[in-house]
Design an enzyme around this catalytic site. Structure first.
Site, PDB file in Angstrom:
ATOM      1  N   LYS A 142       0.835  -1.192   0.000  1.00 61.95           N
ATOM      2  CA  LYS A 142       0.000   0.000   0.000  1.00 61.95           C
ATOM      3  C   LYS A 142       0.873   1.245   0.000  1.00 61.95           C
ATOM      4  CE  LYS A 142      -3.962   1.952   2.559  1.00 61.95           C
ATOM      5  NZ  LYS A 142      -4.844   1.758   3.746  1.00 61.95           N
TER       6      LYS A 142
ATOM      7  N   SER B  69      -9.689  -0.985   7.261  1.00 60.28           N
ATOM      8  CA  SER B  69      -9.190  -0.696   5.912  1.00 60.28           C
ATOM      9  C   SER B  69      -8.486  -1.856   5.236  1.00 60.28           C
ATOM     10  CB  SER B  69      -8.247   0.518   5.945  1.00 60.28           C
ATOM     11  OG  SER B  69      -8.977   1.695   6.165  1.00 60.28           O
TER      12      SER B  69
ATOM     13  N   SER C 259      -9.674   1.380   2.990  1.00 58.43           N
ATOM     14  CA  SER C 259      -8.921   2.214   2.059  1.00 58.43           C
ATOM     15  C   SER C 259      -7.811   1.456   1.315  1.00 58.43           C
ATOM     16  CB  SER C 259      -8.284   3.380   2.828  1.00 58.43           C
ATOM     17  OG  SER C 259      -7.371   2.893   3.813  1.00 58.43           O
TER      18      SER C 259
END
Length: 523
Positions: free
Chosen positions: A76, A190, A166
């Site tokens: 990420k 997330s 996310s």
């Protein structure tokens, strides 16, 4: 090849049936084929091939470093990577190249894992759909699968499903078979939210079990690195590599590493499962409710003790989370002022003008909104009323979990999300805060309590999209959660995704490993 497990790939490396460079090349080709999913912000092609060549040399000399040597992974884009652009999907950090690796990144590289690139996300991890980043929304690969098109009777491009957020880019990277594992961050769900929407195992470890050093913070007291893989066993393997105390992160705990291999023979009869009655929330999809009940019955028929339990303060957790999140966001985002870090505006008629224009240009509406809310909660006249009260409620929520686990319950079984992945058109009708409140209702209590939770894909909905359930355990019981998750995987036989650009060679499909299996009816 891309559909093999990490263990199968590692064994193939040792036997010379696959080379790390060959596998890396196929992953990079897969990324190009699935570019429309928008999973990656940065693809580190040259670096990946170099790392794969080094791994190949180690296998040829008989000196592999461990179970992840030569295995491609994605990261990420809020984890620092040395000399690789790290943006948090924000204009504010565009062009930022950290001089160091996050601890979890370094541990994977030390194992010989191959970094494919940095994945897309909601800006600064503020969101639950991966639709609010500076690089565009992430698309769920299941909305391009054969099962989705068969069920919906329409082309996926007409109304594709979101990936969840996310950490949506990381989830899509693994689900679309371009990466074998990916790391996300989990502040209020997330990692588990996108893993659930994309049909993956998503682990939120116990707070402090994995180092946060090098993770650009959203909420320091809630953030944890999260693990996304295609199976519970693979998540356990990655957890075994990443866990451990870090002198660079004072919040890490000293906990002896468990064996990475999960047992094959799992005794469910000694298991005590709790079903929290407060998780029957408004808006919960009937299909999810039915599946939740059937999985509970499956566990009970196998000999587990299943009973209804109560977490009375769960109803306050969303409000508590929003206050604490906004307050820490306001504090963490203060560093991005155009002078010390990040984007700098060309408007500099005064220091105040520079600050204001920099933050207006660099942050999107979601980030600016949370900063404003957080500063309001932290005002001297509001501090006791909001921030201190929220901390007190957080303690009550954590105590609820502790009391349930002290009563003899080993694991809680809950939904992960209210529904399967919403369509993009439907999702963007609501504002970000409303969407996050809805999507995080089942996931963020575990962050407030600092305890581990894992989401497990269980079946496909009538729309042909994944439905997942969540297991929550006591602190440092991560391995027990993954063990039960592995048992559920065997019972449920969640179907493999079949994408239109798949080939048998890419997937590693062989006898007993069929793509596009019928929807599981095991429950």
């Amino acid at each position: 090849m891309l559909g093999l497990t990490i263990r199968e790939v590692s064994q193939a490396f040792r036997e010379g049936r696959i080379s790390p460079t060959e596998l890396c090349r196929k992953c990079l080709n897969r990324i190009k084929k699935s570019r429309h999913l928008n999973a990656y912000i940065t693809v580190t092609e040259e670096l990946a091939m170099k790392q794969a060549q080094e791994a190949e040399g180690r296998f040829q000399s008989g000196t592999p470093r461990g179970p992840l040597d030569g295995i491609p992974f994605a990261m990420k884009d809020n984890f620092c990577t040395e000399n690789i652009e790290t943006t948090c999907a924000s204009k504010m950090l565009k062009g930022y190249r950290p001089p160091f690796n996050a601890t979890v990144v370094q541990k994977l590289l030390d194992q010989g894992a191959v970094l494919l690139g940095k994945t897309n996300m909601d800006e600064f991890a503020m969101g639950s759909g991966s639709t609010d980043g500076a690089f565009g929304p992430v698309r769920n690969p299941w909305s391009y699968s054969t099962s989705y098109r068969d069920q919906c009777g329409q082309e996926a491009d007409s109304d594709w499903a979101i990936s969840g957020g996310s950490s949506g880019g990381s989830a899509v990277a693994v689900a679309s078979l371009s990466s074998f594992l990916a790391l996300g961050s989990d502040t209020g769900g997330s990692t588990r939210n996108p893993a659930a929407h994309c049909g993956l195992v998503g682990l939120k470890p116990t707070y402090g079990l994995l180092s946060r050093h090098g993770l650009i913070p959203l909420v320091n007291s809630l953030d944890v690195p999260g693990i996304m893989t295609r199976s519970a066993q693979e998540a356990a393997t990655v957890l075994g590599v990443l866990q451990g105390q870090d002198v660079k992160d004072s919040t890490t705990v000293c906990h002896p590493a468990d064996q990475s291999d999960l047992p094959d023979d799992i005794d469910i009869t000694k298991l005590h499962i709790g079903i929290p009655k407060e998780y029957h929330a408004p808006g919960l999809m009937p299909e999810t409710v039915a599946l939740w009940g059937r999985v509970a019955d499956l566990l009970e028929r196998a000999g587990a003790r299943v009973e209804l339990v109560s977490l009375p303060h769960t109803q306050y957790s969303i409000v508590c989370y929003r206050v604490l999140c906004a307050a820490e966001v306001a504090s963490n985002m203060a560093r991005f002022d155009g002078l010390e870090y990040g984007h700098r505006s060309g408007i500099a008629s005064s220091t105040e003008a520079l600050y204001a224009s920099t933050r207006h240009e660099g942050f999107n509406d979601v980030v600016r909104g949370r900063i404003l809310s957080g500063n309001y909660f932290l005002l001297k006249r509001n501090y006791q009323r909001y921030f201190v009260k929220a901390q007190q409620v957080r303690r009550l929520i954590a105590d609820d979990f502790s009391q349930v686990f002290r009563s003899g319950v080993h694991i809680l079984l809950t939904p992960t999300t209210l529904t399967d992945a919403p369509s993009h058109a439907h999702f963007i009708q609501e504002n970000n805060q409303t969407r996050s409140l809805q999507e995080d209702v089942f996931t963020q209590p575990a962050n407030l309590a600092g305890i581990p939770a894992v989401t497990v894909p269980t079946a496909l909905s009538q729309r042909g999209l994944p439905i997942s359930l969540q297991l929550i355990g006591a602190a440092l019981q991560d391995r027990k959660l993954l063990t039960v998750a592995k048992w559920l995987e065997k019972q449920l036989a969640f179907p493999r995704i079949q994408l239109p650009w798949d080939t048998a060679e890419e997937e590693g499909v062989g006898e007993g490993r069929l793509a596009g299996r019928e929807r599981s009816s095991a429950v």
